[in-house]
Design a protein around this motif. Structure first.
Motif, PDB file in Angstrom:
ATOM      1  N   TYR A  30     -47.366  -2.448  26.241  1.00 29.14           N
ATOM      2  CA  TYR A  30     -48.780  -2.550  26.242  1.00 29.14           C
ATOM      3  C   TYR A  30     -49.259  -3.930  27.004  1.00 29.14           C
ATOM      4  O   TYR A  30     -49.136  -4.728  26.122  1.00 29.14           O
ATOM      5  CB  TYR A  30     -49.677  -1.934  25.313  1.00 29.14           C
ATOM      6  CG  TYR A  30     -49.326  -0.419  24.974  1.00 29.14           C
ATOM      7  CD1 TYR A  30     -50.266   0.474  25.577  1.00 29.14           C
ATOM      8  CD2 TYR A  30     -48.498  -0.264  23.828  1.00 29.14           C
ATOM      9  CE1 TYR A  30     -49.826   1.903  25.119  1.00 29.14           C
ATOM     10  CE2 TYR A  30     -48.403   1.208  23.415  1.00 29.14           C
ATOM     11  CZ  TYR A  30     -48.905   2.179  24.194  1.00 29.14           C
ATOM     12  OH  TYR A  30     -48.771   3.368  23.857  1.00 29.14           O
ATOM     13  N   LYS A  31     -49.695  -3.852  27.999  1.00 26.60           N
ATOM     14  CA  LYS A  31     -50.395  -4.997  28.568  1.00 26.60           C
ATOM     15  C   LYS A  31     -52.072  -5.489  28.456  1.00 26.60           C
ATOM     16  O   LYS A  31     -52.131  -6.450  28.309  1.00 26.60           O
ATOM     17  CB  LYS A  31     -50.288  -5.229  30.110  1.00 26.60           C
ATOM     18  CG  LYS A  31     -48.763  -5.026  30.443  1.00 26.60           C
ATOM     19  CD  LYS A  31     -48.572  -4.632  32.007  1.00 26.60           C
ATOM     20  CE  LYS A  31     -47.200  -4.138  32.368  1.00 26.60           C
ATOM     21  NZ  LYS A  31     -46.697  -2.819  31.913  1.00 26.60           N
ATOM     22  N   THR A  32     -52.788  -4.316  28.105  1.00 29.82           N
ATOM     23  CA  THR A  32     -54.107  -4.460  27.732  1.00 29.82           C
ATOM     24  C   THR A  32     -54.392  -3.481  26.594  1.00 29.82           C
ATOM     25  O   THR A  32     -53.627  -2.779  26.265  1.00 29.82           O
ATOM     26  CB  THR A  32     -54.837  -3.936  28.958  1.00 29.82           C
ATOM     27  OG1 THR A  32     -54.468  -2.314  29.266  1.00 29.82           O
ATOM     28  CG2 THR A  32     -54.506  -4.561  30.312  1.00 29.82           C
ATOM     29  N   TRP A 113     -44.317  11.415  36.692  1.00 30.26           N
ATOM     30  CA  TRP A 113     -45.058  10.566  35.260  1.00 30.26           C
ATOM     31  C   TRP A 113     -46.579  10.576  35.577  1.00 30.26           C
ATOM     32  O   TRP A 113     -46.894  10.420  36.980  1.00 30.26           O
ATOM     33  CB  TRP A 113     -44.398   9.221  35.359  1.00 30.26           C
ATOM     34  CG  TRP A 113     -43.130   9.193  34.607  1.00 30.26           C
ATOM     35  CD1 TRP A 113     -42.512  10.122  34.296  1.00 30.26           C
ATOM     36  CD2 TRP A 113     -42.614   8.137  34.046  1.00 30.26           C
ATOM     37  NE1 TRP A 113     -41.237   9.857  33.465  1.00 30.26           N
ATOM     38  CE2 TRP A 113     -41.357   8.371  33.413  1.00 30.26           C
ATOM     39  CE3 TRP A 113     -42.724   6.528  34.087  1.00 30.26           C
ATOM     40  CZ2 TRP A 113     -40.555   7.482  32.821  1.00 30.26           C
ATOM     41  CZ3 TRP A 113     -41.935   5.700  33.570  1.00 30.26           C
ATOM     42  CH2 TRP A 113     -40.797   6.145  32.870  1.00 30.26           C
ATOM     43  N   SER A 114     -47.465  10.264  34.662  1.00 29.84           N
ATOM     44  CA  SER A 114     -48.939   9.960  34.877  1.00 29.84           C
ATOM     45  C   SER A 114     -48.849   8.419  35.084  1.00 29.84           C
ATOM     46  O   SER A 114     -48.016   7.741  35.141  1.00 29.84           O
ATOM     47  CB  SER A 114     -49.700  10.143  33.695  1.00 29.84           C
ATOM     48  OG  SER A 114     -49.261   9.436  32.473  1.00 29.84           O
ATOM     49  N   ALA A 115     -50.154   7.952  35.662  1.00 27.66           N
ATOM     50  CA  ALA A 115     -50.303   6.528  35.724  1.00 27.66           C
ATOM     51  C   ALA A 115     -50.478   5.822  34.980  1.00 27.66           C
ATOM     52  O   ALA A 115     -49.586   4.712  34.658  1.00 27.66           O
ATOM     53  CB  ALA A 115     -51.722   6.495  36.377  1.00 27.66           C
ATOM     54  N   GLN A 116     -50.681   6.433  33.473  1.00 28.90           N
ATOM     55  CA  GLN A 116     -50.508   5.463  32.419  1.00 28.90           C
ATOM     56  C   GLN A 116     -49.026   5.518  32.032  1.00 28.90           C
ATOM     57  O   GLN A 116     -48.621   4.337  31.535  1.00 28.90           O
ATOM     58  CB  GLN A 116     -51.330   6.624  31.087  1.00 28.90           C
ATOM     59  CG  GLN A 116     -51.378   5.554  29.901  1.00 28.90           C
ATOM     60  CD  GLN A 116     -51.487   6.284  28.574  1.00 28.90           C
ATOM     61  OE1 GLN A 116     -51.096   7.497  28.579  1.00 28.90           O
ATOM     62  NE2 GLN A 116     -51.205   5.490  27.454  1.00 28.90           N
ATOM     63  N   GLU A 117     -48.259   6.466  32.147  1.00 29.91           N
ATOM     64  CA  GLU A 117     -46.874   6.316  31.837  1.00 29.91           C
ATOM     65  C   GLU A 117     -46.095   5.253  32.683  1.00 29.91           C
ATOM     66  O   GLU A 117     -45.430   4.541  32.167  1.00 29.91           O
ATOM     67  CB  GLU A 117     -46.057   7.868  31.958  1.00 29.91           C
ATOM     68  CG  GLU A 117     -46.297   8.693  30.733  1.00 29.91           C
ATOM     69  CD  GLU A 117     -45.990  10.061  31.265  1.00 29.91           C
ATOM     70  OE1 GLU A 117     -46.295  10.780  30.195  1.00 29.91           O
ATOM     71  OE2 GLU A 117     -45.815  10.415  32.312  1.00 29.91           O
ATOM     72  N   ARG A 118     -46.735   5.143  33.846  1.00 22.29           N
ATOM     73  CA  ARG A 118     -45.953   4.205  34.919  1.00 22.29           C
ATOM     74  C   ARG A 118     -46.434   2.857  34.625  1.00 22.29           C
ATOM     75  O   ARG A 118     -45.741   2.039  34.697  1.00 22.29           O
ATOM     76  CB  ARG A 118     -46.445   4.488  36.353  1.00 22.29           C
ATOM     77  CG  ARG A 118     -45.759   5.785  36.889  1.00 22.29           C
ATOM     78  CD  ARG A 118     -46.199   6.061  38.404  1.00 22.29           C
ATOM     79  NE  ARG A 118     -45.995   7.503  38.569  1.00 22.29           N
ATOM     80  CZ  ARG A 118     -44.694   7.955  39.076  1.00 22.29           C
ATOM     81  NH1 ARG A 118     -43.637   7.202  38.972  1.00 22.29           N
ATOM     82  NH2 ARG A 118     -44.454   9.150  39.208  1.00 22.29           N
ATOM     83  N   GLU A 119     -47.635   2.656  33.912  1.00 16.83           N
ATOM     84  CA  GLU A 119     -48.009   1.424  33.659  1.00 16.83           C
ATOM     85  C   GLU A 119     -47.526   1.016  32.320  1.00 16.83           C
ATOM     86  O   GLU A 119     -47.131  -0.382  32.163  1.00 16.83           O
ATOM     87  CB  GLU A 119     -49.564   1.393  33.550  1.00 16.83           C
ATOM     88  CG  GLU A 119     -50.372   0.306  33.096  1.00 16.83           C
ATOM     89  CD  GLU A 119     -51.895   0.290  32.676  1.00 16.83           C
ATOM     90  OE1 GLU A 119     -52.351  -0.395  31.654  1.00 16.83           O
ATOM     91  OE2 GLU A 119     -52.263   1.307  33.398  1.00 16.83           O
ATOM     92  N   VAL A 120     -47.219   1.858  31.326  1.00 17.17           N
ATOM     93  CA  VAL A 120     -46.672   1.198  30.014  1.00 17.17           C
ATOM     94  C   VAL A 120     -45.295   1.180  29.740  1.00 17.17           C
ATOM     95  O   VAL A 120     -44.758   0.550  28.999  1.00 17.17           O
ATOM     96  CB  VAL A 120     -47.300   1.987  28.809  1.00 17.17           C
ATOM     97  CG1 VAL A 120     -48.954   1.656  28.868  1.00 17.17           C
ATOM     98  CG2 VAL A 120     -47.080   3.336  28.866  1.00 17.17           C
ATOM     99  N   CYS A 122     -41.738   0.340  30.498  1.00 14.40           N
ATOM    100  CA  CYS A 122     -41.251  -0.795  31.275  1.00 14.40           C
ATOM    101  C   CYS A 122     -39.580  -0.847  31.624  1.00 14.40           C
ATOM    102  O   CYS A 122     -38.935  -1.596  32.018  1.00 14.40           O
ATOM    103  CB  CYS A 122     -41.358  -2.334  30.738  1.00 14.40           C
ATOM    104  SG  CYS A 122     -41.168  -2.261  28.930  1.00 14.40           S
TER     105      CYS A 122
END
Length: 160
Positions: A30-32, A113-120, A122
């Motif tokens: 998690y970055k944010t 993948w959802s945008a959230q999955e792509r974001e978190v 790694c």
């Protein structure tokens, strides 16, 4: 105002085990938000939609997160209930069922993948049992090495 019971968040999680006896895990970073800076490894899986069964969610999440379709998720290997902090900071009562699915090939499609999955997410990695036992990184749930060992003992469906 008193704190009531936290909202229940039901989820299905999948131990996807390859014919090489390795387990697929995603590294979540998690970055944010409330979980910023937290990193851990976890199995594929996710929350139940309205009216969805644990089994149906396991099928859907497995397909969405790995591209893998299965004939059966089998019976529930483990059931857990614990307080969990969501990325937005909300504390929920996580209710999770764990299922074992076997795959012949070690591959994972991120196409759905959802945008959230792509974001978190790694990193994606297939783990051998000894690697999981020896890891010093955070792995959730904390008894995943034990669940993995149990999963390896379960015979394939229709084997008796």
């Amino acid at each position: 105002m008193g704190k009531g019971m936290p909202r229940r968040r039901s989820a299905s999680r999948i131990l996807l085990v390859s014919s090489s006896q390795r387990l697929l895990l995603f590294k979540i970073c998690y970055k944010t938000g409330a979980m910023a800076g937290r990193c851990y490894w976890a199995t594929p899986g996710g929350g139940l939609r309205s009216g969805e069964s644990f089994e149906a969610a396991a099928f859907r999440e497995l397909y969405e997160e790995t591209g893998f379709r299965t004939q059966s998720v089998g019976r529930c290997l483990a059931h857990k209930e614990f307080i969990w902090q969501m990325p937005d900071g909300e504390r929920v009562l996580a209710v999770e069922n764990y299922y074992v699915v076997r795959t012949a090939v070690e591959q994972c499609s991120t196409a759905r993948w959802s945008a959230q999955e792509r974001e978190v997410v790694c990193e994606i990695r297939w783990w051998a049992e000894n690697e999981l036992m020896a890891s010093t990184e955070e792995i959730l749930p904390s008894d995943l090495p034990i669940l993995f060992a149990q999963a390896l003992l379960i015979s394939r469906p229709n084997d008796g």
